[in-house]
Motif scaffolding. Structure first.
Motif, PDB file in Angstrom:
ATOM      1  N   ASP A 132       0.967  -1.138  -0.024  1.00 52.28           N
ATOM      2  CA  ASP A 132      -0.078  -0.084  -0.049  1.00 52.28           C
ATOM      3  C   ASP A 132       0.911   1.011   0.124  1.00 52.28           C
ATOM      4  N   ALA A 133       1.728   1.006   0.878  1.00 52.89           N
ATOM      5  CA  ALA A 133       2.763   2.403   1.118  1.00 52.89           C
ATOM      6  C   ALA A 133       3.494   2.546  -0.367  1.00 52.89           C
ATOM      7  N   MET A 134       3.998   1.362  -1.110  1.00 53.89           N
ATOM      8  CA  MET A 134       4.778   1.500  -2.379  1.00 53.89           C
ATOM      9  C   MET A 134       3.581   2.422  -3.256  1.00 53.89           C
ATOM     10  N   ALA A 135       2.503   2.138  -3.471  1.00 59.17           N
ATOM     11  CA  ALA A 135       1.563   2.876  -4.429  1.00 59.17           C
ATOM     12  C   ALA A 135       1.363   4.537  -4.175  1.00 59.17           C
ATOM     13  N   VAL A 136       1.730   4.936  -3.009  1.00 57.85           N
ATOM     14  CA  VAL A 136       1.577   6.226  -2.763  1.00 57.85           C
ATOM     15  C   VAL A 136       2.653   7.070  -2.539  1.00 57.85           C
ATOM     16  N   GLN A 172      -0.879  19.644 -13.932  1.00 53.38           N
ATOM     17  CA  GLN A 172      -2.051  19.095 -14.119  1.00 53.38           C
ATOM     18  C   GLN A 172      -2.185  17.525 -13.693  1.00 53.38           C
ATOM     19  N   VAL A 173      -1.132  16.886 -13.995  1.00 55.28           N
ATOM     20  CA  VAL A 173      -1.124  15.482 -13.603  1.00 55.28           C
ATOM     21  C   VAL A 173      -1.350  15.308 -12.055  1.00 55.28           C
ATOM     22  N   GLN A 222      -5.403  14.002  -7.323  1.00 54.68           N
ATOM     23  CA  GLN A 222      -5.973  14.269  -6.462  1.00 54.68           C
ATOM     24  C   GLN A 222      -7.382  14.340  -6.452  1.00 54.68           C
ATOM     25  N   ALA A 223      -7.989  14.631  -7.457  1.00 53.47           N
ATOM     26  CA  ALA A 223      -9.421  14.729  -7.839  1.00 53.47           C
ATOM     27  C   ALA A 223      -9.842  13.285  -7.632  1.00 53.47           C
ATOM     28  N   ILE A 237       2.709  10.598  -4.520  1.00 55.29           N
ATOM     29  CA  ILE A 237       2.410  10.891  -5.838  1.00 55.29           C
ATOM     30  C   ILE A 237       1.555  11.993  -6.074  1.00 55.29           C
ATOM     31  N   PHE A 238       1.022  12.590  -4.929  1.00 54.40           N
ATOM     32  CA  PHE A 238       0.231  13.774  -5.041  1.00 54.40           C
ATOM     33  C   PHE A 238       0.656  15.077  -4.902  1.00 54.40           C
TER      34      PHE A 238
END
Length: 565
Positions: free
Chosen positions: A181-185, A542-543, A548-549, A277-278
């Motif tokens: 889970d952590a790896m994804a974010v 924009q990415v 985030q959205a 990633i945000f």
């Protein structure tokens, strides 16, 4: 006699008013808490585990964290988790062998989990169930980089546990779900600072960056005693899983000569990546004081030899293009130098903005990409794409490695993974064709299908479906075979090469708009800096906004189906 009575004996006689005050306040419990906290944070030179740690030239767990983080920035979570003594005395308290908490690196917030090998060698029965997994969840939800200091089994079991619980058990994931889970974010970096086995070995592999310490750390699925029982191999820890094995097969990325250097590499690695990633990768606004985007290096005009078969130093070429962080040192941080050597990967900065760097090394098998080079490319491109780092793609790719060894290593299968990673990458890629781009592999590297890319070539560009020399051998085989002498054959080859020499000029390709621009190599840095500025100002924001959205605050992966809230 109660613990309180023990303490009171050592204290001065209290007045009736003081005794009444103790009964009405929390001074005494707080004093006991502080005593326990101090005892845990202070190394005990008589403790066998601590003595063993120091004898093996390893830092104590709290010293490790202090060395890694900004001074005074560590805020520990779960400090007093552990096993109390029977009489409640702080002296007999055994702390959990997982130390974790918030901290800062170069004034950026991070989360650290560290194994304490001095307590039960890192086994689960010396720790607190779920503590490390809880920390990984905090890092993900807090959207800060996660750093693991691995030393021991890091939550793996010991057969001694069977006796204490009176039964065996079916092993669970033991927190690996939270690792993924952590790896994804957030960025996840792991330092191997001791023998890493079982669960800890899996954690090392489930990281974006791993570094081993020479002579200090080893990695294996099972240690020498288990291996001896199963395979009858009598091996030392180093022979079974030392750095010379795992730093050359791609299990770990980098190697350090000391713990201090390993922590420095982690700090450098994270300096190029966003906190999650945000967010956008961090930009160094002070780079202008040390370098300029207009810098044109004269050495670039001659770094590629006119004779196509001659090698050159691609790392030097990279350093001439990317930022100089302090006026002299290059910002290039190489990742994976010891494995997949025909491919060069790493991070750097252009005008203060982080960028991934991908290239080939013509001194390693001529630069032809093999199975390990393909795996390295896939891993790196996916890393850059995941965290939104644009890629500086310097192409000198003669094609896939060929021959029986290459076929046995499944080069094409692994190569297809690399091609897919390049094709599916959504981050902008600035492609510079330095010299060769041949065959399927050359085409994939020279023309990646990215979001907002740019492609140019140097005058040394040389491309086609096959390298010209080998292609002539195939296309004119009949004519060459009828030559009666070797001298006659060589003369025919020379004549045929002369006929093709004019059409192989990259200018002829540009005339047909087969390549967008042929540039002076000295203009590469200014052009790349202009491109990266546009990407950071108009593309990457924009990415991040779309992520985030789409994913919301508590983004979490769900069985490969994207993110769930």
């Amino acid at each position: 006699m109660s613990p309180k009575d023990d303490v009171s004996k050592a204290e001065p006689q209290k007045s009736q008013e003081q005794v009444l005050d103790d009964e009405l306040s929390w001074e005494y419990p707080v004093a006991r808490l502080r005593a326990l906290q101090k005892q845990i944070r202070t190394p005990n030179p008589k403790n066998p585990g601590y003595i063993r740690q120091i004898a093996n030239n390893k830092l104590w767990v709290h010293k490790r964290i202090a060395t890694l983080l900004d001074e005074g920035s560590f805020e520990e979570i779960g400090l007093i988790s552990g096993k109390p003594s029977e009489n409640g005395s702080p002296d007999g308290f055994t702390p959990a062998n997982c130390v974790m908490g918030w901290g800062k690196i170069r004034d950026r917030k991070v989360f650290v989990t560290a194994d304490d090998f001095s307590v039960r060698g890192g086994h689960a029965d010396g720790g607190i169930q779920g503590k490390a997994a809880y920390g990984e969840t905090l890092a993900r939800r807090g959207r800060v980089p996660l750093i693991r200091l691995l030393d021991g089994s890091s939550g793996g079991g010991s057969v001694a546990t069977y006796l204490s619980i009176g039964a065996t058990y079916i092993p669970g994931l033991a927190g690996l779900g939270q690792c993924m889970d952590a790896m994804a974010v957030v960025p996840v970096a792991s330092a191997l600072v001791g023998p890493v086995v079982g669960l800890a070995a899996a954690k090392a592999a489930i990281s974006h960056f791993t570094v081993m310490v020479k002579g200090l750390s080893q990695l294996f699925a099972a240690g020498p005693p288990v291996v001896r029982q199963a395979t009858f191999e009598d091996l030392s820890k180093e022979a079974l899983g030392g750095w010379e094995i795992h730093a050359t097969n791609g299990t770990v990325d980098n190697v350090a000569t000391s713990e201090v250097e390993a922590y420095d590499q982690i700090r450098t690695f994270l300096s190029y990546l966003p906190s999650s990633i945000f967010s956008l990768p961090p930009v160094l606004s002070s780079v202008a004081a040390h370098d300029t985007r207009e810098r044109r290096e004269e050495e670039l005009i001659r770094i590629i030899p006119r004779r196509r078969a001659r090698p050159y130093d691609v790392r030097k070429l990279i350093q001439l293009i990317v930022d100089r962080d302090d006026g002299s040192e290059s910002s290039f941080f190489e990742i994976g130098m010891t494995w997949g050597k025909n491919i060069v990967t790493g991070f750097a900065r252009l005008d203060g903005r982080p960028v991934g760097v991908l290239s080939s090394d013509c001194t390693a098998n001529g630069g032809a990409i093999d199975a390990l080079g393909s795996q390295k490319t896939t891993r790196f491109v996916n890393l850059c794409d995941h965290f939104g780092l644009p890629i500086l793609n310097l192409v000198d790719q003669p094609g896939f490695a060929i021959g029986t060894i290459a076929e046995k290593m499944a080069t094409i299968r692994h190569g297809a993974g690399a091609l897919a990673a390049l094709y599916h990458a959504s981050v902008p890629i600035f492609t510079v064709i330095l010299r060769r781009a041949f065959g399927v592999a050359g085409g994939a590297f020279a023309d990646p299908d990215d979001g907002f890319g740019k492609r140019v070539a140097w005058p040394s560009g040389d491309w086609g479906s096959l390298p010209l020399e080998g292609g002539i051998e195939a296309a004119y085989k009949r004519q060459l075979d009828v030559c009666k002498t070797e001298e006659e054959r060589e003369q025919l080859m020379t004549d045929l090469l002369a006929q093709f020499e004019d059409v192989r000029s990259p200018l002829k390709t540009a005339h047909k708009f087969g390549i967008e621009e042929i540039i002076d190599p000295r203009d590469t840095r200014p052009m790349a800096c202009d491109w990266i500025a546009h990407v950071y100002e108009h593309v990457l924001p924009q990415v991040v906004t779309l992520r985030q959205a789409r994913f919301g605050w508590d983004a979490k992966p769900s069985s490969g189906k994207g993110y769930k809230l």
